[in-house]
Scaffold this active site. Structure first.
Site, PDB file in Angstrom:
ATOM      1  CD  GLU A  46      45.475  32.967  41.695  1.00  0.00           C
ATOM      2  OE1 GLU A  46      46.679  33.266  41.735  1.00  0.00           O
ATOM      3  OE2 GLU A  46      44.564  33.735  42.046  1.00  0.00           O
ATOM      4  CG  HIS A  78      38.194  40.535  35.464  1.00  0.00           C
ATOM      5  ND1 HIS A  78      39.192  41.435  35.237  1.00  0.00           N
ATOM      6  CD2 HIS A  78      38.237  40.270  36.790  1.00  0.00           C
ATOM      7  CE1 HIS A  78      39.813  41.711  36.370  1.00  0.00           C
ATOM      8  NE2 HIS A  78      39.259  41.023  37.320  1.00  0.00           N
TER       9      HIS A  78
END
Lengths: 416, 362
Positions: free
Chosen positions: B96, B166
């Site tokens: 990322e 999540h």
């Protein structure tokens, strides 16, 4: 040497000395006969030579005992059966959310446990059910954690990806990819610090090591390289174990990694490439790496070449990026349980009948665990706001609907 | 459906916003160039459509992220690689920070990178690149360089089974960073219009998509090219008793709570969608609270220092003498996002309705 479907050089360790499980007798030209030696309850198992980088490969003879072989076989079967039942429970919606199964990779956990002790720290990724089991947890508590119940090993608060066993130095269970690797370096620092009364950097022996496991996808994360750099500079007793199951979700190692020979990636760290489907190869590599670290020589890298039968998680069929043939070939030719079964019978420690009995007892144990997972009660509401800070936290803002004007009416421990 | 934007005459965007703020079907049709049709799309389909148009209209636009090549884990980028080729739609390895940094570099060169962070929970390794590089490039170089072409899209929010990693809503961390634009759509048509506006906005934008609504929200969306204004809130329904403020997936919950307030209490709630979190349209909200005298803000993220805190502080600053009740926040609790206790954690219809009721009865 030839390139297999998996894109890596394969040295077939196909055993030809036992066909009692009815498997194909085809022997590739590169196969070697692998031998065993038995002496009462002690034994030696031959493994294929490991590929080494900047170090010497360990001996191809691995010592073991009857107890170890039999226990390992049962544990491997239990692990497999537990993961398969988790799959069935997920499909019947008893388990929801994210569930990453370990079947196919059992030899890594089993082999590493053979090669180290429960004093050594282990930290891994979200594919952790097998590790929780091998570190000493009961399958009941693992399956109950998957169903999110209070009987689970994390009281239903963590779920599939967050399983921990502090008593046996299993540090979990991490959802964020690669985040566990610097953690592993830190665990190693602490282990060495404690062994050496406060001196942890530089060459000094220690009595326990840390294993930081991660996958081929995580190997591309920046923090892994940061952890490796620190570990090498400070000679930390951490072993970086890459569980290379060939695919990072759906990305093959060829497409994701600039250098797919992971054991060479962290130069100047020494590394070994291991057939991760053979428990004894894993044991040999683990023991060698562990000795290197305990002698105070610094970190080590192990690349476990393994395979997962399931997709990345239960929402991934696992067939859009690899063929069904590839999966079934691995199952047929390299399955870790079949391999260990054959070795056990070759050693004469168990015969087919005893193995069948073992399978039956494993099945019964897992069935019991599934029942427990289904019937364990849901976590109490108080679990939502406990353990945010210390357990003595009397009040978590927001839980009473009125902020700053009073204490939570559900506050535990009878706070006013 | 007629909506109005309550903006004082001092707001520079007033004419533009007032023109854009009417979202009846005919208006949407009028806004779309060329085609006059609407098509039923879900939110992820609308995002996909928006990305397609962004790439068709800007040759410098590229889409990249983890697994976007085959369509992405939510199918948001489905078909794009086939349409635009591997040079413009490509996968990145699992990194990322690398994705964000790489995107900053490309944007600094004048390209239009549209990076995807697979789940907002994973955005934290990229946080440094976004906050320290993307947000400050223009300022620190005195305007010589900027990364205005940068857009980072990421799915956020509770999804029913996401657990700790999540389900997070990290908008507050980014709202605290001057130099960024943070946008959160509530529905498919909004998603497409706001995404196109975000891609074309000459500032770095973090575009948070409510993943719970990816397939659940379906709406008639213009098939053509259209944008919706950034930095401008939208009043979804007018009311006189209380101002209810939210964004993203939470608006569905708030709408249900307002409907219940209407049915059970006869209360007339004014519901506002912020749409852009940073810079946020305080004028619309404050004008509304000046009219109603009461305010309830709601979001999934934890209450302490969540975006509701900013809204409350500003409202009490600007509308102090007009307030009949304290500004209420109905948010997630100050705990990590729980696993199986998600329903108890989320600010659902019951909690929002209770807050509205208590505010009205204060």
């Amino acid at each position: 040497m030839h390139k297999s479907l998996l894109g890596r050089v394969a040295t077939h360790s196909k055993s030809v000395w036992s066909r009692s499980n009815g498997q194909s007798a085809a022997v590739p030209a590169t196969a070697r006969y692998l031998e065993v030696k038995v002496n009462g309850d002690n034994a030696q198992v031959e493994i294929n030579p490991l590929k080494a980088y900047k170090c010497e490969a360990p001996s191809t003879w691995v010592n073991t005992t009857r107890q170890e072989v039999v226990d390992s076989l049962r544990l491997m079967m239990l692990m497999r059966r537990m993961e398969i039942s988790a799959d069935l429970m997920y499909k019947s919606q008893l388990i929801k959310g994210f569930c990453h199964l370990y079947d196919g990779q059992e030899a890594v956990a089993i082999g590493m446990e053979m090669g180290c002790t429960k004093k050594d720290s282990i930290v891994t990724s979200y594919r952790d059910h097998g590790w929780q089991l091998s570190r000493g947890e009961n399958p009941k508590r693992i399956l109950a954690e998957l169903t999110g119940r209070s009987g689970g090993c994390t009281k239903g608060k963590g779920g599939s990806m967050h399983m921990y066993l502090s008593a046996n130095n299993f540090w979990g269970g991490n959802g964020i990819v690669g985040a566990q690797v610097p953690l592993g370096a830190g665990l190693a620092f602490a282990a060495k610090y404690k062994s050496n009364k406060g001196i942890a950097r530089g060459v000094a022996p220690c009595s326990a090591v840390a294993f930081a496991l991660y996958g081929d996808g995580a190997a591309n994360q920046g923090q892994v390289f940061e952890a490796v750099n620190m570990a090498y500079l400070w000679k930390l007793p951490v072993i970086f174990v890459i569980e290379n199951n060939q695919y990072a979700m759906g990305t093959s190692i060829a497409r994701g990694a600039s250098n797919a020979e992971f054991y060479t990636r962290y130069d100047p760290l020494p590394g070994l490439k291991v057939d991760g489907m053979d428990a004894f190869s894993v044991k040999a590599a683990t023991a060698a790496a562990r000795k290197h670290c305990m002698d105070g020589l610094g970190p080590f890298v192990l690349e476990m070449n393994t395979y997962r039968y399931h997709g990345h998680s239960m929402s991934d069929p696992g067939l859009t990026y690899r063929s069904r043939d590839e999966v079934s070939n691995v199952r047929k030719e390299r399955d870790p349980i079949d391999k260990l079964k054959r070795i056990t019978m070759q050693l004469g420690f168990l015969d087919e009948g005893a193995i069948k009995e073992m399978e039956k007892s494993v099945r019964a144990e897992v069935d019991e665990a599934v029942e427990f997972a289904k019937t364990s009660p849901e976590p109490a509401l108080a679990e939502m706001y406990t353990e945010v800070f210390t357990h003595a936290q009397p009040y978590v803002r927001g839980t009473d609907g009125v902020y700053g004007q009073g204490y939570c009416s559900w506050a535990p421990h009878g706070t006013p | 459906r007629l909506v109005k934007c309550f903006v004082p005459s001092t707001c520079p965007a007033i004419t533009f916003c007032r023109k854009m703020a009417r979202y009846s079907s005919s208006s949407l049709r009028a806004m779309s160039t060329g085609q006059a049709e609407l098509k039923k799309m879900n939110l992820v389909g609308a995002v996909n459509d928006g990305l397609r148009i962004a790439m068709e209209t800007d040759a410098q636009a590229v889409v990249f992220g983890e697994d976007v090549g085959f369509g992405g884990v939510f199918r948001a980028t489905a078909g794009l690689q086939e349409m635009f080729g591997k040079e413009r739609v490509f996968n990145t390895p699992l990194c990322e920070q690398g994705i964000a940094g790489f995107a900053v570099g490309m944007a600094a060169m004048g390209a239009t990178p549209i990076a995807e962070i697979q789940f907002a929970d994973y955005i934290f390794p990229a946080f440094d690149q976004i906050v320290n590089e993307a947000a400050k490039y223009r300022y620190r170089s005195g305007g010589q360089f900027h990364v205005g072409g940068l857009t980072i899209r990421t799915p956020y929010g509770a999804v029913g089974h996401g657990g700790l990693y999540h389900s997070q809503s990290p908008e507050a961390y980014f709202a605290h960073t001057p130099g960024l634009v943070v946008v959160i759509p509530r529905s498919p048509a909004q998603a497409k219009g706001l995404l196109l506006a975000s891609v074309r906005d000459p500032n770095p934008v973090i575009f948070l998509e409510p993943k719970a609504l990816y397939r659940a929200a379906v709406e008639e969306v213009p098939t053509g090219d259209f944008t919706l204004p950034l930095r401008c809130a939208e009043v979804l329904q007018e009311g006189s008793d209380v101002t209810v403020v939210g964004y993203g997936a939470q608006l569905r919950v708030l709408q249900a709570a307002c409907d219940r307030a209407k049915a059970e209490l006869g209360a007339s709630c004014e519901l506002i969608d912020l749409r852009t979190i940073l810079p946020w349209d305080a004028e619309t909200v404050c004008a509304s609270v000046s009219k109603t005298g009461r305010c309830v803000v709601s979001h999934e993220a934890p209450v302490t220092c969540g975006f509701g805190a900013e809204v409350s502080a500003r409202v009490q600053e600007s509308c102090f003498l007009k307030l009949e009740a304290p500004v209420r926040r109905v948010c997630g609790y100050d705990t990590p996002f729980p696993l199986s206790l998600e329903k108890a954690y989320l600010p659902g219809v019951d909690r929002c309705f209770a807050a509205i009721k208590e505010t009205l009865e204060f």
